[in-house]
Design an enzyme around this catalytic site. Structure first.
Site, PDB file in Angstrom:
ATOM      1  N   THR A 194     102.439 154.496  37.369  1.00 15.84           N
ATOM      2  CA  THR A 194     103.349 153.781  38.270  1.00 15.84           C
ATOM      3  C   THR A 194     104.787 153.740  37.754  1.00 15.84           C
ATOM      4  O   THR A 194     105.659 153.221  38.448  1.00 15.84           O
ATOM      5  CB  THR A 194     102.898 152.320  38.442  1.00 15.84           C
ATOM      6  OG1 THR A 194     102.900 151.699  37.151  1.00 15.84           O
ATOM      7  CG2 THR A 194     101.508 152.229  39.044  1.00 15.84           C
ATOM      8  N   LYS A 195     105.041 154.246  36.578  1.00 18.49           N
ATOM      9  CA  LYS A 195     106.358 154.082  35.951  1.00 18.49           C
ATOM     10  C   LYS A 195     107.355 155.113  36.510  1.00 18.49           C
ATOM     11  O   LYS A 195     106.946 156.113  37.104  1.00 18.49           O
ATOM     12  CB  LYS A 195     106.232 154.175  34.431  1.00 18.49           C
ATOM     13  CG  LYS A 195     105.303 153.109  33.829  1.00 18.49           C
ATOM     14  CD  LYS A 195     105.825 151.686  33.951  1.00 18.49           C
ATOM     15  CE  LYS A 195     104.771 150.610  33.827  1.00 18.49           C
ATOM     16  NZ  LYS A 195     104.277 150.322  32.509  1.00 18.49           N
ATOM     17  N   PRO A 196     108.671 154.880  36.290  1.00 22.02           N
ATOM     18  CA  PRO A 196     109.696 155.712  36.957  1.00 22.02           C
ATOM     19  C   PRO A 196     109.607 157.201  36.612  1.00 22.02           C
ATOM     20  O   PRO A 196     109.980 158.036  37.434  1.00 22.02           O
ATOM     21  CB  PRO A 196     111.027 155.141  36.446  1.00 22.02           C
ATOM     22  CG  PRO A 196     110.730 153.805  35.908  1.00 22.02           C
ATOM     23  CD  PRO A 196     109.283 153.771  35.530  1.00 22.02           C
TER      24      PRO A 196
END
Ligand SMILES: *Cc1c(COP(=O)(O)O)cnc(C)c1O
Length: 394
Positions: A194-196
């Site tokens: 889910t991280k950028p």
């Protein structure tokens, strides 16, 4: 063959997050698989060089299997051990504090700033005691915290500073990219799904201190003084290695690194898309009974990993009802964070009392993170905008 009866088409649900994966990432991973080297190797080495170049500051980068692993390695390289205390904000994910326990040390949990929900220098200063050895700074939601101010306080007491930058790629403060480590001993990024920037699972440690980089490199792979790829490359005595410590197994495999290299090239474009969505939310919801997330100072770069609103006392519904109302409209949300002092293990093992965390206590009852990811379609953004208005204008 039978035809199905026609039925109303409802819009597909909007997930809280969806990875932004293009044909480029798929090609890069495929090439790695065809290349026959699937553990840590040339792609991981390239990923390290490219991330170091992206953040600047002449840092060294060490690719690891997760941010949790990177934070563990960073604190280990700083010499944290039993009897030591490490300051952490209550407003974070449990990983930030659990790595302190891995080393037999004690987290000291402190409250955060009411506007940014980040750790502030004054709170760090108040928490420093004779056993304090390090502070973990979290850049909540991708908004860079005042690492310089915290470092000034920490250095006066001989306390190390490690940045948990799981949300903050790319981000900057005072012209310095998060990761370039002008004020800290090490910075750790997450490449969780889910991280950028994502590699599925993965992380990266950056540091200006060659001793920390060397120690993290050795400890990420069993405490061996040279990694498997070096052995493979060396024509003579490829079998020779030495073990200098009981290390860990925290290396990043090449297919993940290959994906990460493409994600890194797209990192600023993906951030621009998230920033545009955040600006739309802020404009469309300015009149609603909620507090928008802090947008930071104009010259700083906000990673916009999260868009976390706080419902006002005048909102027609409380947080849990709001979450359900959005879920009924097909919109997934999340809560960042359940503060550490409210989680059974941390509360009980550290004897934490809610009244020691007035800011986090108030925020926890109000916060909702709405979908914000670069792969969102315009239609999805519009649906989130309308659904939130529908529920809060009621
Ligand atoms: C996601 C996250 C982590 C852990 O990252 P992993 O790569 O999953 O280990 C640590 N800290 C914060 C603040 C996070 O959001």
């Amino acid at each position: 063959m039978t035809t199905r009866p026609a039925r109303a088409v409802s819009a597909p649900p909007i997930p809280f997050s969806r990875p932004d994966i293009t044909e480029e990432e798929i090609d890069a991973v495929t090439r790695t698989l065809r290349g026959g080297w699937v553990t840590t190797g040339p792609a991981a080495a390239g990923f390290e060089v490219e991330l170091a170049a992206l953040v600047g500051g002449g840092v060294e980068a060490v690719a690891v299997s997760s941010a949790t692993a990177g934070l563990h390695l960073a604190l280990e390289a700083c010499g944290i051990g039993p009897g030591d205390e490490v300051i952490v904000p209550t407003w974070t994910f449990t990983a930030t504090a659990e790595v302190v326990r891995y080393l037999g040390a004690d987290p000291v949990v402190v409250d955060v700033d009411p506007v940014t929900l980040n750790l502030e220098p004054a709170a760090v200063e108040a928490a420093i005691g004779p056993r304090t050895r390090a502070v973990l700074v979290v850049h909540f939601g991708g908004l860079a915290a005042d690492t310089a101010g915290i470092a000034a306080v920490a250095q006066a007491h001989g306390v190390r500073v490690v940045e948990d930058a799981a949300h903050a790629l790319p981000a900057s403060r005072d012209g310095a990219a998060v990761g370039s480590a002008p004020h800290s001993d090490a910075v750790v990024f997450s490449f969780y799904a889910t991280k950028p920037v994502t590699t599925g699972e993965g992380g990266m440690l950056t540091t200006r201190d060659p001793a920390i980089a060397d120690r993290a490199r050795v400890m990420r792979l069993h405490g061996i003084d040279r990694d498997a790829f070096d052995r493979y490359r060396t024509a003579s005595a490829g079998w020779a290695y030495d073990v200098v410590a009981p290390g860990f197994k925290n290396n990043l495999p090449d297919p993940a690194a290959a994906m990460g290299r493409v994600q890194l090239r797209r990192a600023h474009a993906m951030r621009t898309r998230r920033a545009a969505i955040a600006a739309t939310y802020a404009a469309e919801w300015a009149h609603l009974p909620l507090d928008l997330p802090a947008s930071g100072r104009p010259d700083d770069l906000h990673a916009w990993h999260l868009f976390t609103v706080r419902l006002g006392d005048d909102a027609p519904v409380r947080r849990d009802v709001f979450v359900e109302a959005l879920a009924r409209r097909g919109i997934a949300t999340s809560v960042h964070f359940i503060p550490l002092h409210r989680l059974t293990y941390w509360r009980d093992s550290l004897g934490l009392q809610p009244d020691a965390f007035p800011v986090a206590e108030d925020a926890y009852g109000r916060v909702v993170s709405v979908p914000l990811f670069s792969a969102m379609t315009d239609d999805e953004v519009t649906r989130v905008v309308s659904a939130v208005r529908e529920v809060l204008e009621a």
